[in-house]
Each structure stands twice: as C-alpha cells, then as structure tokens.
Scaffold this motif. Structure first.
Motif, short mmCIF file in Angstrom:
data_model
loop_
_atom_site.label_atom_id
_atom_site.label_comp_id
_atom_site.label_asym_id
_atom_site.label_seq_id
_atom_site.Cartn_x
_atom_site.Cartn_y
_atom_site.Cartn_z
N LEU A 18 -3.35 23.88 32.86
CA LEU A 18 -2.75 25.01 33.57
C LEU A 18 -2.36 26.12 32.60
N ARG A 19 -1.86 25.75 31.45
CA ARG A 19 -1.40 26.75 30.48
C ARG A 19 -2.50 27.31 29.59
N ARG A 20 -3.51 26.51 29.27
CA ARG A 20 -4.43 26.90 28.20
C ARG A 20 -5.90 27.03 28.59
N SER A 21 -6.31 26.56 29.74
CA SER A 21 -7.73 26.60 30.08
C SER A 21 -8.21 28.05 30.18
N GLN A 22 -9.41 28.29 29.69
CA GLN A 22 -10.02 29.62 29.79
C GLN A 22 -10.61 29.85 31.18
N ASP A 23 -10.82 28.79 31.92
CA ASP A 23 -11.44 28.86 33.25
C ASP A 23 -10.37 28.93 34.34
N ALA A 24 -10.39 30.01 35.10
CA ALA A 24 -9.39 30.18 36.16
C ALA A 24 -9.49 29.07 37.20
N GLY A 25 -10.70 28.62 37.50
CA GLY A 25 -10.86 27.53 38.47
C GLY A 25 -10.20 26.25 38.00
N ALA A 26 -10.28 25.97 36.71
CA ALA A 26 -9.63 24.78 36.16
C ALA A 26 -8.11 24.92 36.23
N ARG A 27 -7.60 26.14 36.02
CA ARG A 27 -6.16 26.35 36.11
C ARG A 27 -5.68 26.19 37.56
N ILE A 28 -6.47 26.68 38.50
CA ILE A 28 -6.12 26.53 39.91
C ILE A 28 -6.11 25.05 40.30
N GLN A 29 -7.12 24.33 39.87
CA GLN A 29 -7.19 22.90 40.19
C GLN A 29 -6.03 22.14 39.56
N ALA A 30 -5.67 22.50 38.34
CA ALA A 30 -4.53 21.85 37.69
C ALA A 30 -3.25 22.10 38.47
N ALA A 31 -3.06 23.31 38.98
CA ALA A 31 -1.87 23.60 39.79
C ALA A 31 -1.85 22.75 41.06
N ARG A 32 -3.01 22.59 41.69
CA ARG A 32 -3.09 21.77 42.90
C ARG A 32 -2.76 20.30 42.61
N TRP A 33 -3.28 19.79 41.50
CA TRP A 33 -3.01 18.39 41.16
C TRP A 33 -1.56 18.20 40.73
N LEU A 34 -0.99 19.20 40.05
CA LEU A 34 0.41 19.10 39.66
C LEU A 34 1.32 19.11 40.88
N ALA A 35 0.93 19.78 41.94
CA ALA A 35 1.74 19.81 43.15
C ALA A 35 1.96 18.40 43.70
N ARG A 36 1.05 17.52 43.44
CA ARG A 36 1.19 16.13 43.90
C ARG A 36 2.15 15.32 43.03
N GLN A 37 2.48 15.85 41.86
CA GLN A 37 3.40 15.17 40.94
C GLN A 37 4.70 15.96 40.86
N GLN A 38 5.24 16.25 42.00
CA GLN A 38 6.35 17.18 42.11
C GLN A 38 7.69 16.64 41.64
N ASP A 39 7.79 15.37 41.33
CA ASP A 39 9.08 14.78 41.01
C ASP A 39 9.49 14.96 39.55
N HIS A 40 8.77 15.72 38.78
CA HIS A 40 9.04 15.83 37.35
C HIS A 40 9.41 17.27 36.98
N PRO A 41 10.46 17.46 36.18
CA PRO A 41 10.87 18.82 35.78
C PRO A 41 9.78 19.57 35.02
N GLU A 42 8.95 18.87 34.27
CA GLU A 42 7.87 19.52 33.54
C GLU A 42 6.87 20.17 34.50
N THR A 43 6.67 19.55 35.64
CA THR A 43 5.78 20.11 36.66
C THR A 43 6.31 21.44 37.17
N ILE A 44 7.58 21.47 37.51
CA ILE A 44 8.19 22.70 38.02
C ILE A 44 8.14 23.79 36.96
N ALA A 45 8.44 23.45 35.72
CA ALA A 45 8.43 24.43 34.64
C ALA A 45 7.04 25.01 34.43
N ALA A 46 6.02 24.17 34.45
CA ALA A 46 4.64 24.64 34.23
C ALA A 46 4.18 25.53 35.38
#
Length: 102
Positions: A18-46
């Motif tokens: 989410l932070r470093r990928s050069q591909d916008a599609g990969a960053r979007i997909q990372a955000a979607r997958w992180l949404a499923r791991q919502q119980d962690h403060p690192e997820t919210i921060a990212a």
C-alpha cells in the motif's frame, strides 16, 4: 473475464504494498485486503496514510472505503481528513462513508 483473487500475504507485506508499490492497482488491492484485517492499529494507520498522501485519487478513495467497516475513532478521524481532499471523488467517498459510519 472475472476472477476472484485471494492472498495469504501477511499484514506487513500488504502495508508495504500500500505504501510503496509503483502500481496503483496493487495499492488498491492492498487497501481492500487490509480492510479485512481491521482489528489492528497498523491497518488503520496505513489506510489513513494512503487516504491523505497517495498520489492517485483511486487509491485514496479505496482507502476511504476500507476504513468504513472499522468504525473506530482513528478511522473516523482519517475520513474527516478525506473530506478536505483536492479530488471530488475522494471527498465524496469520505463523506458518504463517514456519514454511514456515524
């Protein structure tokens, strides 16, 4: 052709994508997958960081959508920041989701 993609990447790799990928599609997909791991403060921060600093409005909008189900104070604060984004699609996503979360 539609397909479902699953990942077994750990949270740290998704945050890195989410932070470093050069591909916008990969960053979007990372955000979607992180949404499923919502119980962690690192997820919210990212996701909050992506909502405020990502150069592509599509990633910022997806970060807002990923913050919606979390419904924590940190997520709502990030969505409030999204209301001041320069791109109208991001502001619309933050407003729509922020209102639904309250």
């Amino acid at each position: 052709l539609l397909r479902r993609v699953k990942t077994d990447k750990p949270r740290k790799e998704l945050v890195f994508d989410l932070r470093r990928s050069q591909d916008a599609g990969a960053r979007i997909q990372a955000a979607r997958w992180l949404a499923r791991q919502q119980d962690h403060p690192e997820t919210i921060a990212a996701l909050a960081e992506a909502l405020t600093v990502d150069p592509f409005h599509g990633v910022r909008s997806e970060a807002a959508a990923a913050l919606e189900p979390i419904r924590s104070d940190g997520a709502l604060s990030a969505l409030e920041v999204g209301l001041t984004d320069e791109h109208p699609k991001v502001r619309r996503a933050a407003a729509r989701i922020g209102v639904a979360a309250e």
